[in-house]
Design a protein around this motif. Structure first.
Motif, PDB file in Angstrom:
ATOM      1  N   LEU A 155      -4.884   9.668  16.252  1.00 44.03           N
ATOM      2  CA  LEU A 155      -5.394   8.454  15.634  1.00 44.03           C
ATOM      3  C   LEU A 155      -5.655   8.785  14.166  1.00 44.03           C
ATOM      4  CD1 LEU A 155      -6.380   5.492  16.107  1.00 44.03           C
ATOM      5  CD2 LEU A 155      -8.687   6.460  16.201  1.00 44.03           C
ATOM      6  N   ILE A 156      -4.947   8.097  13.295  1.00 41.85           N
ATOM      7  CA  ILE A 156      -5.139   8.300  11.853  1.00 41.85           C
ATOM      8  C   ILE A 156      -6.092   7.210  11.387  1.00 41.85           C
ATOM      9  CG2 ILE A 156      -4.030   8.431   9.591  1.00 41.85           C
ATOM     10  CD1 ILE A 156      -1.403   9.152  11.164  1.00 41.85           C
ATOM     11  N   VAL A 157      -7.174   7.621  10.748  1.00 42.20           N
ATOM     12  CA  VAL A 157      -8.176   6.688  10.237  1.00 42.20           C
ATOM     13  C   VAL A 157      -7.945   6.561   8.738  1.00 42.20           C
ATOM     14  CG1 VAL A 157     -10.630   6.166  10.020  1.00 42.20           C
ATOM     15  CG2 VAL A 157      -9.794   7.418  12.031  1.00 42.20           C
ATOM     16  N   VAL A 158      -7.700   5.331   8.318  1.00 38.60           N
ATOM     17  CA  VAL A 158      -7.318   5.048   6.933  1.00 38.60           C
ATOM     18  C   VAL A 158      -8.385   4.153   6.307  1.00 38.60           C
ATOM     19  CG1 VAL A 158      -5.542   3.966   5.491  1.00 38.60           C
ATOM     20  CG2 VAL A 158      -4.887   5.191   7.562  1.00 38.60           C
ATOM     21  N   MET A 159      -8.704   4.408   5.040  1.00 41.46           N
ATOM     22  CA  MET A 159      -9.643   3.534   4.326  1.00 41.46           C
ATOM     23  C   MET A 159      -8.995   2.966   3.084  1.00 41.46           C
ATOM     24  SD  MET A 159     -12.548   5.905   2.498  1.00 41.46           S
ATOM     25  CE  MET A 159     -12.763   5.599   0.761  1.00 41.46           C
ATOM     26  N   GLY A 194       2.893   4.948   7.781  1.00 37.55           N
ATOM     27  CA  GLY A 194       2.729   3.589   7.266  1.00 37.55           C
ATOM     28  C   GLY A 194       1.458   3.434   6.434  1.00 37.55           C
ATOM     29  N   ILE A 195       1.083   4.504   5.732  1.00 39.76           N
ATOM     30  CA  ILE A 195      -0.092   4.448   4.858  1.00 39.76           C
ATOM     31  C   ILE A 195       0.343   3.794   3.553  1.00 39.76           C
ATOM     32  CG2 ILE A 195      -1.852   5.786   3.649  1.00 39.76           C
ATOM     33  CD1 ILE A 195      -1.493   7.901   5.921  1.00 39.76           C
ATOM     34  N   ARG A 196      -0.346   2.740   3.213  1.00 36.06           N
ATOM     35  CA  ARG A 196       0.039   1.921   2.072  1.00 36.06           C
ATOM     36  C   ARG A 196      -0.549   2.430   0.761  1.00 36.06           C
ATOM     37  NH1 ARG A 196      -2.449  -2.654   5.607  1.00 36.06           N
ATOM     38  NH2 ARG A 196      -0.887  -2.793   7.226  1.00 36.06           N
ATOM     39  N   THR A 197       0.026   1.961  -0.326  1.00 36.11           N
ATOM     40  CA  THR A 197      -0.532   2.213  -1.647  1.00 36.11           C
ATOM     41  C   THR A 197      -1.942   1.635  -1.668  1.00 36.11           C
ATOM     42  OG1 THR A 197       1.663   2.058  -2.626  1.00 36.11           O
ATOM     43  CG2 THR A 197      -0.224   1.810  -4.124  1.00 36.11           C
ATOM     44  N   GLY A 198      -2.887   2.390  -2.235  1.00 41.41           N
ATOM     45  CA  GLY A 198      -4.272   1.926  -2.277  1.00 41.41           C
ATOM     46  C   GLY A 198      -5.059   2.287  -1.033  1.00 41.41           C
ATOM     47  N   GLU A 199      -4.474   3.107  -0.157  1.00 44.29           N
ATOM     48  CA  GLU A 199      -5.167   3.578   1.037  1.00 44.29           C
ATOM     49  C   GLU A 199      -5.227   5.097   1.050  1.00 44.29           C
ATOM     50  OE1 GLU A 199      -4.334   0.327   4.529  1.00 44.29           O
ATOM     51  OE2 GLU A 199      -2.788   1.865   4.234  1.00 44.29           O
ATOM     52  N   LYS A 200      -6.245   5.603   1.718  1.00 40.04           N
ATOM     53  CA  LYS A 200      -6.427   7.045   1.875  1.00 40.04           C
ATOM     54  C   LYS A 200      -6.584   7.350   3.357  1.00 40.04           C
ATOM     55  CE  LYS A 200      -9.769  10.757   0.973  1.00 40.04           C
ATOM     56  NZ  LYS A 200      -8.738  11.742   0.716  1.00 40.04           N
ATOM     57  N   ALA A 201      -5.838   8.349   3.843  1.00 38.28           N
ATOM     58  CA  ALA A 201      -6.048   8.831   5.208  1.00 38.28           C
ATOM     59  C   ALA A 201      -7.294   9.707   5.173  1.00 38.28           C
ATOM     60  CB  ALA A 201      -4.846   9.619   5.696  1.00 38.28           C
ATOM     61  N   VAL A 202      -8.329   9.281   5.859  1.00 38.30           N
ATOM     62  CA  VAL A 202      -9.587  10.035   5.885  1.00 38.30           C
ATOM     63  C   VAL A 202      -9.501  11.161   6.893  1.00 38.30           C
ATOM     64  CG1 VAL A 202     -12.061   9.894   6.422  1.00 38.30           C
ATOM     65  CG2 VAL A 202     -10.943   8.046   5.160  1.00 38.30           C
ATOM     66  N   SER A 203      -8.902  10.867   8.039  1.00 41.64           N
ATOM     67  CA  SER A 203      -8.860  11.851   9.109  1.00 41.64           C
ATOM     68  C   SER A 203      -7.733  11.531  10.066  1.00 41.64           C
ATOM     69  CB  SER A 203     -10.186  11.837   9.872  1.00 41.64           C
ATOM     70  OG  SER A 203     -10.161  12.773  10.919  1.00 41.64           O
ATOM     71  N   MET A 204      -7.302  12.582  10.755  1.00 40.11           N
ATOM     72  CA  MET A 204      -6.403  12.407  11.878  1.00 40.11           C
ATOM     73  C   MET A 204      -7.119  13.046  13.065  1.00 40.11           C
ATOM     74  SD  MET A 204      -2.393  13.338  12.357  1.00 40.11           S
ATOM     75  CE  MET A 204      -2.557  15.091  12.140  1.00 40.11           C
ATOM     76  N   ASP A 219      -6.035  16.798   3.096  1.00 35.63           N
ATOM     77  CA  ASP A 219      -5.533  15.939   2.022  1.00 35.63           C
ATOM     78  C   ASP A 219      -4.120  16.290   1.588  1.00 35.63           C
ATOM     79  OD1 ASP A 219      -7.712  14.259   1.946  1.00 35.63           O
ATOM     80  OD2 ASP A 219      -8.719  15.339   0.342  1.00 35.63           O
ATOM     81  N   GLU A 220      -3.768  17.585   1.586  1.00 39.19           N
ATOM     82  CA  GLU A 220      -2.402  17.959   1.170  1.00 39.19           C
ATOM     83  C   GLU A 220      -1.366  17.336   2.102  1.00 39.19           C
ATOM     84  OE1 GLU A 220      -2.367  22.202  -1.054  1.00 39.19           O
ATOM     85  OE2 GLU A 220      -2.832  22.292   1.092  1.00 39.19           O
ATOM     86  N   LEU A 221      -1.630  17.379   3.400  1.00 38.32           N
ATOM     87  CA  LEU A 221      -0.718  16.770   4.371  1.00 38.32           C
ATOM     88  C   LEU A 221      -0.732  15.257   4.233  1.00 38.32           C
ATOM     89  CD1 LEU A 221       1.112  16.777   6.915  1.00 38.32           C
ATOM     90  CD2 LEU A 221      -1.001  16.744   8.274  1.00 38.32           C
TER      91      LEU A 221
END
Length: 188
Positions: A96-100, A153-163, A140-142
């Motif tokens: 589960l990738i949590v994106v903000m 499918g992480i969009r511009t303006g989003e950050k993956a906080v955790s997987m 963050d590097e990954l």
């Protein structure tokens, strides 16, 4: 089991059973986890979730290995580390990738990040209560690699906080001792 017991017993799990966690179970947990506390500036619910399983999971593992090789995380002389990583990654039932949403205002960004961390903790504790273990990964590097972002499918303006690696655990890892709070408490 009391909330105190759940908090004290919950720990990261890296080895999971063969039993897959259903999509419905994860959605049920998330529907409760999103009731996370928020800073007093109000609730923004800054998250989005990406559930990765089955064929998408296999492709994600390939991408993680590819990026790991680019970042020189796998020693060429020690193929065993790479093989162990692949085996562990494939044996994980679900990711589960949590994106903000990235907020340009620092104060709002910090509030959103804190809210998401509380939500992830809720999710972890709720899962533990049902025999579902997980590991909260930050990398963050990954997460910033173009291959990872495109596949997830992480969009511009989003950050993956955790997987989060998610699965039913067979055995509970040993706990690590905690220093008594009194050793780190300052009273004014």
């Amino acid at each position: 089991m009391s909330i105190t017991e759940i908090i004290r017993d919950t720990r990261p799990v890296l080895r999971f059973s063969d039993q897959a966690v259903s999509r419905e179970a994860i959605i049920d947990l998330l529907n409760d986890a999103v009731w996370a506390p928020t800073p007093n500036r109000g609730s923004s619910e800054p998250w989005r979730f990406i559930l990765v399983s089955d064929e998408a999971k296999k492709k994600l593992v390939e991408i993680m290995v590819e990026v790991g090789e680019e970042l020189k995380r796998f020693n060429v002389e020690n193929v065993r580390v790479k093989e162990q990583f692949i085996q562990m990654a494939i044996n994980t039932s679900t990711y589960l990738i949590v994106v903000m949403k990235e907020n340009p205002k620092q104060e709002k960004w910090e509030d959103d990040f804190a809210t998401i961390c509380c939500m992830i903790q809720n999710f972890h504790l709720l899962g533990w209560e049902k025999g579902i273990g997980m590991t909260w990964l930050t990398d963050d590097e990954l997460y910033e690699s173009p291959q990872f972002r495109e596949h997830a499918g992480i969009r511009t303006g989003e950050k993956a906080v955790s997987m989060l690696n998610i699965g039913y655990y067979e055995e509970i890892p040993r706990s690590k001792a905690r220093m008594p709070v009194e050793n780190r408490l300052t009273i004014l």
